[in-house]
Design an enzyme around this catalytic site. Sequence first.
Site, PDB file in Angstrom:
ATOM      1  CE  LYS A   1      -3.468   1.218   1.154  1.00 44.86           C
ATOM      2  NZ  LYS A   1      -4.557   1.476   0.034  1.00 44.86           N
TER       3      LYS A   1
ATOM      4  CD  GLU B   1      -5.020   7.199   2.459  1.00 44.43           C
ATOM      5  OE1 GLU B   1      -6.368   7.256   2.095  1.00 44.43           O
ATOM      6  OE2 GLU B   1      -4.402   6.502   1.856  1.00 44.43           O
TER       7      GLU B   1
ATOM      8  CG  HIS C   1     -14.255  -3.703   2.710  1.00 47.17           C
ATOM      9  ND1 HIS C   1     -13.983  -2.444   2.149  1.00 47.17           N
ATOM     10  CD2 HIS C   1     -14.029  -3.681   3.934  1.00 47.17           C
ATOM     11  CE1 HIS C   1     -13.867  -1.702   3.257  1.00 47.17           C
ATOM     12  NE2 HIS C   1     -13.837  -2.442   4.443  1.00 47.17           N
TER      13      HIS C   1
ATOM     14  NE  ARG D   1      -8.912  -9.532  -8.573  1.00 49.54           N
ATOM     15  CZ  ARG D   1      -8.916  -8.708  -7.717  1.00 49.54           C
ATOM     16  NH1 ARG D   1      -7.720  -8.250  -6.891  1.00 49.54           N
ATOM     17  NH2 ARG D   1      -9.860  -7.982  -7.286  1.00 49.54           N
TER      18      ARG D   1
HETATM   19  C1  MV4 Z   1     -10.748   5.470   2.285  1.00 50.07           C
HETATM   20  C2  MV4 Z   1     -12.117   5.831   2.410  1.00 50.07           C
HETATM   21  C3  MV4 Z   1     -12.407   7.129   2.770  1.00 50.07           C
HETATM   22  N1  MV4 Z   1     -11.006   8.017   2.753  1.00 50.07           N
HETATM   23  N2  MV4 Z   1      -9.645   6.323   2.407  1.00 50.07           N
HETATM   24  C4  MV4 Z   1     -11.707   0.631   1.941  1.00 50.07           C
HETATM   25  C5  MV4 Z   1     -10.747  -0.493   1.345  1.00 50.07           C
HETATM   26  C6  MV4 Z   1      -9.473   0.170   1.058  1.00 50.07           C
HETATM   27  N3  MV4 Z   1      -9.008  -0.444  -0.037  1.00 50.07           N
HETATM   28  C7  MV4 Z   1      -9.493   1.537   1.056  1.00 50.07           C
HETATM   29  N4  MV4 Z   1     -10.879   1.849   1.544  1.00 50.07           N
HETATM   30  C8  MV4 Z   1     -11.448   3.134   1.969  1.00 50.07           C
HETATM   31  N5  MV4 Z   1     -10.488   4.125   2.088  1.00 50.07           N
HETATM   32  C9  MV4 Z   1     -10.083   7.543   2.858  1.00 50.07           C
HETATM   33  N6  MV4 Z   1      -9.169   8.235   3.080  1.00 50.07           N
HETATM   34  C10 MV4 Z   1     -12.973   4.628   2.437  1.00 50.07           C
HETATM   35  C11 MV4 Z   1     -12.652   3.629   2.046  1.00 50.07           C
HETATM   36  C12 MV4 Z   1     -13.693   2.470   1.985  1.00 50.07           C
HETATM   37  C13 MV4 Z   1     -14.031   2.131   0.703  1.00 50.07           C
HETATM   38  C14 MV4 Z   1     -13.431   1.854  -0.621  1.00 50.07           C
HETATM   39  C15 MV4 Z   1     -13.622   1.566  -1.592  1.00 50.07           C
HETATM   40  C16 MV4 Z   1     -14.812   0.811  -1.662  1.00 50.07           C
HETATM   41  C17 MV4 Z   1     -15.460   0.375  -0.567  1.00 50.07           C
HETATM   42  C18 MV4 Z   1     -15.213   1.191   0.742  1.00 50.07           C
HETATM   43  C19 MV4 Z   1     -15.872   0.766   1.815  1.00 50.07           C
HETATM   44  C20 MV4 Z   1     -15.713   1.309   3.000  1.00 50.07           C
HETATM   45  C21 MV4 Z   1     -14.680   2.305   2.997  1.00 50.07           C
END
Ligand code: MV4
Length: 519
Positions: A124, A208, A243, A300
């Site tokens: 990450k 972040e 997710h 992928r």
């Molecule tokens: C975030 C966010 C809001 N703000 N970062 C969740 C999985 C990870 N890959 C990153 N994620 C998130 N990061 C910041 N700065 C909200 C999420 C997030 C999310 C992102 C993509 C798809 C579904 C999600 C569900 C909950 C939170």
Amino acid sequence: MPDTVTRKRIRKVLIANRGEIAVRILRACREMGIVSAVIYSEPDRLGLPVLLADEAYPIGPAPSRESYLRGEAIVELAREIGADAIHPGYGFLSERAGFARLCRDAGITFIGPSPEAIDAMGSKVESRRLMMAAGVPVVPGGKDPLPDLESAAAAAETIGYPVMLKAAAGGGGKGMRMIPNASELPGSYRAARSEAAASFGDDSVYLEKYIEQPRHVEIQVLGDAYGRVVSLGERECSLQRRHQKVVEEAPSVAVSPELRRQMGEAAVLAASAVGYSNAGTCEFLLDKNGDFFFLEMNTRLQVEHPVTELVTGIDLVQAQIRVAEGEPLGPELDDVQPRGHAIEVRLYAEDPFRGFAPSPGRIELLRLPEGPGVRNDSGVYEGSEVSIHYDPMLAKLIVWAEDRQRALARLERALAELRVEGIQTTAPLFRALLADPDFRSGNLDIGMLDRKLAAGELKPAADDALGDLPLIAAALAHHGRSHQTGAGPASGAMSGSGSHRSLWKEAGRRDSLRGGSWS
Ligand code: MV4
């Protein structure tokens, strides 16, 4: 053409996966005149991939570790059976750089990106650093691990609350915490570090800006062996639960042609920065202002690839195989624009109105929808046993139409045709979603499904559990009446005591045929 690239025709592909994606890949192989071979675990010996592939080889017992994850045994098998290439599908070995390396060392083509590209996108903080350097917009915040509470507090003040604390080694949302204000930082900071240590064996965390109620929009990219990367447009994936994506569509109602161009450019920049080849996906958060931020890249083929296929007319699995053979991407891929609208729903063997409880068992009856604009990517058939060993996704139902409204109508029609008996599925959830005004208007964000489920806003339709019974009842009522009077269509499902009795008789007959219960 650089002389480091050799063009090598693929004649036989070993598919290192199961279920619907194994079927999807073998279909592409057959259309290309390529021999398909699948591996299967013990419980999968009568699975649809085994029945459809040209060749099938047992790989071990049920646990993935002893079957679908046996990288060395799979490469060895490919060698033995004379397969030129291995397609990993999604999950299992698909994003393991070590497996891609094993293939390379054995002289077998891995149908996917290089191990170096998988590694670069796997971490990450590492990928975040790379993306910042490449000029890809990432969520504002630091790029360095925060060693103590003081440095975290200082970083949070600079970024501005609310902030998001993330595990450096994490992904998929594990160890992630939203911090609304300074008073909550100390507790969350300590908890996040110990959680990160327990989950990833690495307790570094970073901060972040917290993006409020964003959409999850991802860009499909395709790269060839000569450094050319193209964007095939976006997928709207905001409808997810914990997710786990539930519904995906292309294009996104929130993406204008200009935004599509910008996001596509960012995704191409991201992929190019790691020398990406083959199919990949850049995930972005899209906020209410139309600003977008790179989250991570999935190295992928993804579950939801069909919606992109339907709006672009490009067969992504065939494209993967061609670029893996060393074929260059053609100029027609320079400016691909979506045509019409596609929606995919994932059919899981889970009961959506009982907390998504797993629902394994035998599929006693299966009627998949057909007709104009309907595609089924299914890994099961009537009579299949759905085991508890693997991901519970049975099939994907994908529709295409000229525009979103028509695609919604088509999805509703297709779901009305769909019948699955013997196990519970997520189909009733989709029928409920189609009745939801926010879903219908495309007013989505990543928290929407969880909020609506928690609030009890999505309810099963009154007749959903009855399946075909109302239709049978209507038909029997009509039948009974035309016998008695020779007249008119049925006016109601349970009109007349005669038809009422026949309804139950008919249901009982179906029930005994299936040897199950229909309640
Ligand atoms: C975030 C966010 C809001 N703000 N970062 C969740 C999985 C990870 N890959 C990153 N994620 C998130 N990061 C910041 N700065 C909200 C999420 C997030 C999310 C992102 C993509 C798809 C579904 C999600 C569900 C909950 C939170």
